[in-house]
Design an enzyme around this catalytic site. Structure first.
Site, PDB file in Angstrom:
ATOM      1  N   ARG A 124      51.328  17.168  43.920  1.00 20.97           N
ATOM      2  CA  ARG A 124      52.138  17.805  42.868  1.00 20.97           C
ATOM      3  C   ARG A 124      51.339  18.166  41.621  1.00 20.97           C
ATOM      4  NH1 ARG A 124      55.585  13.780  44.384  1.00 20.97           N
ATOM      5  NH2 ARG A 124      57.139  14.492  45.878  1.00 20.97           N
ATOM      6  N   LYS A 146      47.013  31.328  35.566  1.00 17.68           N
ATOM      7  CA  LYS A 146      47.662  31.933  36.736  1.00 17.68           C
ATOM      8  C   LYS A 146      46.819  31.641  37.967  1.00 17.68           C
ATOM      9  CE  LYS A 146      49.665  36.029  34.551  1.00 17.68           C
ATOM     10  NZ  LYS A 146      49.643  37.503  34.612  1.00 17.68           N
ATOM     11  N   GLU A 188      36.049  45.617  32.810  1.00 17.87           N
ATOM     12  CA  GLU A 188      37.046  44.775  32.118  1.00 17.87           C
ATOM     13  C   GLU A 188      36.580  44.493  30.684  1.00 17.87           C
ATOM     14  OE1 GLU A 188      40.027  43.741  33.214  1.00 17.87           O
ATOM     15  OE2 GLU A 188      39.940  43.702  35.414  1.00 17.87           O
ATOM     16  N   LYS A 230      40.681  36.813  25.408  1.00 17.65           N
ATOM     17  CA  LYS A 230      41.643  36.385  26.433  1.00 17.65           C
ATOM     18  C   LYS A 230      42.326  35.085  25.997  1.00 17.65           C
ATOM     19  CE  LYS A 230      43.712  36.087  30.516  1.00 17.65           C
ATOM     20  NZ  LYS A 230      43.643  36.382  31.926  1.00 17.65           N
ATOM     21  N   GLU A 240      53.243  36.176  29.531  1.00 18.27           N
ATOM     22  CA  GLU A 240      53.283  37.632  29.587  1.00 18.27           C
ATOM     23  C   GLU A 240      54.626  38.226  29.186  1.00 18.27           C
ATOM     24  OE1 GLU A 240      51.096  39.151  32.868  1.00 18.27           O
ATOM     25  OE2 GLU A 240      51.774  41.195  32.564  1.00 18.27           O
ATOM     26  N   ARG A 244      50.403  39.722  26.102  1.00 17.83           N
ATOM     27  CA  ARG A 244      49.513  39.648  27.262  1.00 17.83           C
ATOM     28  C   ARG A 244      49.515  40.955  28.045  1.00 17.83           C
ATOM     29  NH1 ARG A 244      48.693  34.189  31.076  1.00 17.83           N
ATOM     30  NH2 ARG A 244      47.008  35.042  32.319  1.00 17.83           N
ATOM     31  N   ASN A 248      46.809  44.635  30.315  1.00 17.76           N
ATOM     32  CA  ASN A 248      46.997  45.433  31.520  1.00 17.76           C
ATOM     33  C   ASN A 248      46.590  46.882  31.327  1.00 17.76           C
ATOM     34  OD1 ASN A 248      47.961  43.442  33.284  1.00 17.76           O
ATOM     35  ND2 ASN A 248      49.976  43.530  32.323  1.00 17.76           N
ATOM     36  N   HIS A 251      45.533  49.107  34.142  1.00 16.26           N
ATOM     37  CA  HIS A 251      45.888  48.392  35.366  1.00 16.26           C
ATOM     38  C   HIS A 251      47.071  48.989  36.122  1.00 16.26           C
ATOM     39  CE1 HIS A 251      42.961  45.518  34.023  1.00 16.26           C
ATOM     40  NE2 HIS A 251      43.186  44.715  35.046  1.00 16.26           N
ATOM     41  N   HIS A 255      46.044  49.269  39.700  1.00 15.32           N
ATOM     42  CA  HIS A 255      46.699  48.556  40.809  1.00 15.32           C
ATOM     43  C   HIS A 255      47.209  49.539  41.865  1.00 15.32           C
ATOM     44  CE1 HIS A 255      47.566  44.832  38.098  1.00 15.32           C
ATOM     45  NE2 HIS A 255      46.460  44.669  38.788  1.00 15.32           N
ATOM     46  N   HIS A 268      38.108  45.753  42.121  1.00 14.76           N
ATOM     47  CA  HIS A 268      39.185  45.757  41.133  1.00 14.76           C
ATOM     48  C   HIS A 268      38.753  46.462  39.840  1.00 14.76           C
ATOM     49  CE1 HIS A 268      42.493  44.455  38.635  1.00 14.76           C
ATOM     50  NE2 HIS A 268      41.631  43.892  37.805  1.00 14.76           N
TER      51      HIS A 268
HETATM   52  N1  LIG Z   1      44.420  34.556  37.798  1.00 16.59           N
HETATM   53  C1  LIG Z   1      44.312  35.632  37.071  1.00 16.59           C
HETATM   54  O1  LIG Z   1      44.788  35.709  35.944  1.00 16.59           O
HETATM   55  C2  LIG Z   1      43.554  36.795  37.634  1.00 16.59           C
HETATM   56  C3  LIG Z   1      43.213  37.868  36.803  1.00 16.59           C
HETATM   57  C4  LIG Z   1      42.458  38.890  37.335  1.00 16.59           C
HETATM   58  C5  LIG Z   1      42.063  38.856  38.677  1.00 16.59           C
HETATM   59  N2  LIG Z   1      42.416  37.793  39.468  1.00 16.59           N
HETATM   60  C6  LIG Z   1      42.003  37.732  40.883  1.00 16.59           C
HETATM   61  O2  LIG Z   1      40.587  37.656  40.958  1.00 16.59           O
HETATM   62  C7  LIG Z   1      40.177  38.111  42.234  1.00 16.59           C
HETATM   63  C8  LIG Z   1      38.921  38.942  42.109  1.00 16.59           C
HETATM   64  O3  LIG Z   1      37.894  38.138  41.592  1.00 16.59           O
HETATM   65  P1  LIG Z   1      36.363  38.611  41.598  1.00 16.59           P
HETATM   66  O4  LIG Z   1      36.294  40.000  41.120  1.00 16.59           O
HETATM   67  O5  LIG Z   1      35.624  37.564  40.882  1.00 16.59           O
HETATM   68  O6  LIG Z   1      36.001  38.697  43.139  1.00 16.59           O
HETATM   69  P2  LIG Z   1      35.533  37.598  44.211  1.00 16.59           P
HETATM   70  O7  LIG Z   1      35.963  36.243  43.862  1.00 16.59           O
HETATM   71  O8  LIG Z   1      35.935  38.163  45.522  1.00 16.59           O
HETATM   72  O9  LIG Z   1      33.944  37.655  44.078  1.00 16.59           O
HETATM   73  C9  LIG Z   1      33.266  38.838  44.386  1.00 16.59           C
HETATM   74  C10 LIG Z   1      32.074  38.583  45.322  1.00 16.59           C
HETATM   75  O10 LIG Z   1      31.014  38.010  44.575  1.00 16.59           O
HETATM   76  C11 LIG Z   1      30.505  36.839  45.229  1.00 16.59           C
HETATM   77  N3  LIG Z   1      30.015  35.982  44.152  1.00 16.59           N
HETATM   78  C12 LIG Z   1      30.739  35.288  43.247  1.00 16.59           C
HETATM   79  N4  LIG Z   1      29.950  34.739  42.332  1.00 16.59           N
HETATM   80  C13 LIG Z   1      28.677  35.069  42.659  1.00 16.59           C
HETATM   81  C14 LIG Z   1      27.408  34.815  42.059  1.00 16.59           C
HETATM   82  N5  LIG Z   1      27.305  34.143  40.912  1.00 16.59           N
HETATM   83  N6  LIG Z   1      26.308  35.329  42.659  1.00 16.59           N
HETATM   84  C15 LIG Z   1      26.421  36.065  43.791  1.00 16.59           C
HETATM   85  N7  LIG Z   1      27.590  36.355  44.384  1.00 16.59           N
HETATM   86  C16 LIG Z   1      28.710  35.855  43.823  1.00 16.59           C
HETATM   87  C17 LIG Z   1      31.674  36.320  46.012  1.00 16.59           C
HETATM   88  O11 LIG Z   1      31.234  35.540  47.101  1.00 16.59           O
HETATM   89  C18 LIG Z   1      32.353  37.615  46.456  1.00 16.59           C
HETATM   90  O12 LIG Z   1      31.736  38.119  47.615  1.00 16.59           O
HETATM   91  C19 LIG Z   1      41.354  38.874  42.810  1.00 16.59           C
HETATM   92  O13 LIG Z   1      41.890  38.160  43.899  1.00 16.59           O
HETATM   93  C20 LIG Z   1      42.355  38.940  41.666  1.00 16.59           C
HETATM   94  O14 LIG Z   1      43.687  38.895  42.111  1.00 16.59           O
HETATM   95  C21 LIG Z   1      43.151  36.775  38.962  1.00 16.59           C
HETATM   96 ZN   LIG Z   2      41.837  43.285  35.764  1.00 17.89          ZN
END
Ligand SMILES: NC(=O)c1ccc[n+]([C@@H]2O[C@H](COP(=O)([O-])OP(=O)(O)OC[C@H]3O[C@@H](n4cnc5c(N)ncnc54)[C@H](O)[C@@H]3O)[C@@H](O)[C@H]2O)c1
Ligand SMILES: [Zn+2]
Length: 366
Positions: A124, A146, A188, A230, A240, A244, A248, A251, A255, A268
């Site tokens: 939990r 999130k 970003e 942020k 949000e 917040r 976006n 976005h 999206h 992304h």
């Molecule tokens: N929680 C939130 O508020 C929030 C906000 C924005 C995005 N997200 C989520 O984030 C995700 C995208 O995250 P991302 O862009 O970091 O992509 P990701 O986590 O897929 O990482 C991208 C790639 O980089 C590699 N990688 C990561 N760190 C590395 C490093 N230091 N050196 C070499 N390779 C590395 C990973 O293995 C992967 O192949 C999405 O699923 C999205 O929904 C969440």
């Molecule tokens: Zn984003």
């Protein structure tokens, strides 16, 4: 030999986030991974730490953590599912993680979101430490609480709010990111420059070649500035309701582009860059976005290099995807427009306006 001038160590940036569930700290410091236990202790994160990462991330950054041995689960958008979360539960049970343990997520947004969801639900809810290793995760996803995973029917459909106990940001980890992944995160950063702090755009203007080396003090400063923004936004509006939403920016169209291309073609950040171009066109056409701001942001986006082409997509499909967006409240699309001070949400964007904005990124047709 003359004495070499000693460079004073850069002090860590420490930012407090006010969350409903309690405050937490975001620490930004080059080389921080080596001091993770100490920084955790200082932040009041007690108990045994169970590290969770992915094979790809760990092979890139694992050496920075000394002798720590993590649990490894696959990453990548396809692995961001409940079945991967189940593997994390199995590993936590094997490791005898208890209520007093802290789960440390080392990786990009995918690892952070899915391990965060495991931490939110295991027993939990146990303490979570985020150690983001992509630009995207450092400036955005690791802060705010999130967490969640995808469902076959859509992205991030299953999730929770589970603010971390600590976010430990080490910009040195970014050195091993692929050039594309790194650039994708920088869009970003440009977003934060447009909506919150125009000075960031100037820093990027002046130091882009240095930043693109994926290391160094300017990069650390840029990351810290975005974390501050942020953190400030989340502190004021964790769930949000209003503020917040301005994060976006770019976005809504972004999206829609990701959905229309099946989440495989565009990173992304690339989708957001295209979305920002459309949003800047819309805002300028409305007379809300000062042309100089739009030109500045567009020039920076262009300097980062070419974006994938999306001219084969149909405007109708994107409009339909936008109408399905979470930002639609009571049938009204809340669209973020840049203005003189930063950004604001408008709820009266018309379909013809959206079509014209899509033309700015080469999307035509019915
Ligand atoms: N929680 C939130 O508020 C929030 C906000 C924005 C995005 N997200 C989520 O984030 C995700 C995208 O995250 P991302 O862009 O970091 O992509 P990701 O986590 O897929 O990482 C991208 C790639 O980089 C590699 N990688 C990561 N760190 C590395 C490093 N230091 N050196 C070499 N390779 C590395 C990973 O293995 C992967 O192949 C999405 O699923 C999205 O929904 C969440
Ligand atoms: Zn984003």
């Amino acid at each position: 030999m003359p004495d070499l001038p000693t460079v004073p160590p850069r002090p860590a940036t420490s930012i407090d986030v006010d969350a409903r569930a309690g405050a937490y700290r975001v620490v930004v410091e080059a080389g921080l991974c080596r001091r993770l236990s100490e920084v955790s202790r200082d932040a009041g994160v007690a108990g045994r730490q169970v590290l969770v990462s992915s094979p790809r991330v760990w092979s890139a950054v694992g050496a920075r953590f000394g002798r720590a041995r993590p649990v490894l689960v696959p990453d990548g958008e396809r692995a961001k599912t409940l079945s991967t979360v189940a593997r994390v539960y199995d590993a936590l049970i094997d490791a005898a993680a208890d209520r007093g343990s802290a789960i440390v997520a080392v990786g990009g947004g995918v690892v952070g979101d899915l391990v965060g969801f495991a931490a939110a639900t295991y027993l939990r809810g146990v303490a979570l430490v985020q150690v983001p290793t992509t630009v995207m995760a450092q400036v955005d996803s690791a802060i705010g609480g999130k967490v969640g995973v995808n469902h076959a029917q859509g992205k991030n459909l299953i999730g929770a709010f589970h603010p971390p106990a600590l976010v430990a940001v080490d910009p040195d980890t970014l050195a091993t990111l692929s050039r594309r992944e790194f650039r994708s995160g920088l869009y970003e950063v440009i977003k934060y420059g447009v909506v919150a702090e125009r000075g960031l755009l100037e820093v990027l203007d002046r130091h882009l070649p240095g930043v693109l080396t994926q290391r160094g003090p300017v990069l650390t400063e840029v990351i810290a500035t975005c974390c501050r923004i942020k953190a400030a936004v989340v502190s004021q509006d964790e769930r949000e309701h209003g503020l917040r939403r301005i994060l976006n920016f770019g976005h809504t169209v972004g999206h829609a582009l990701e959905a229309a291309t099946g989440y495989g073609r565009l990173r992304h950040g690339e989708a957001v860059a295209l979305g920002m171009r459309a949003a800047l066109a819309l805002g300028t056409a409305r007379g809300m976005t000062p042309p100089a701001v739009a030109e500045h942001a567009l020039a920076l986006v262009a300097r980062l290099g070419p974006l994938p082409s999306v001219t084969d997509l149909a405007a109708t499909d994107l409009l339909a995807a936008m109408r399905r967006d979470k930002k639609v409240v009571d049938g009204r699309l809340h669209f973020v427009v840049a203005d003189a001070a930063g950004a604001t949400t408008v709820a009266d964007v018309t379909t013809p306006e959206l079509r014209r904005a899509l033309q700015a990124i080469g999307i035509r047709g019915r």
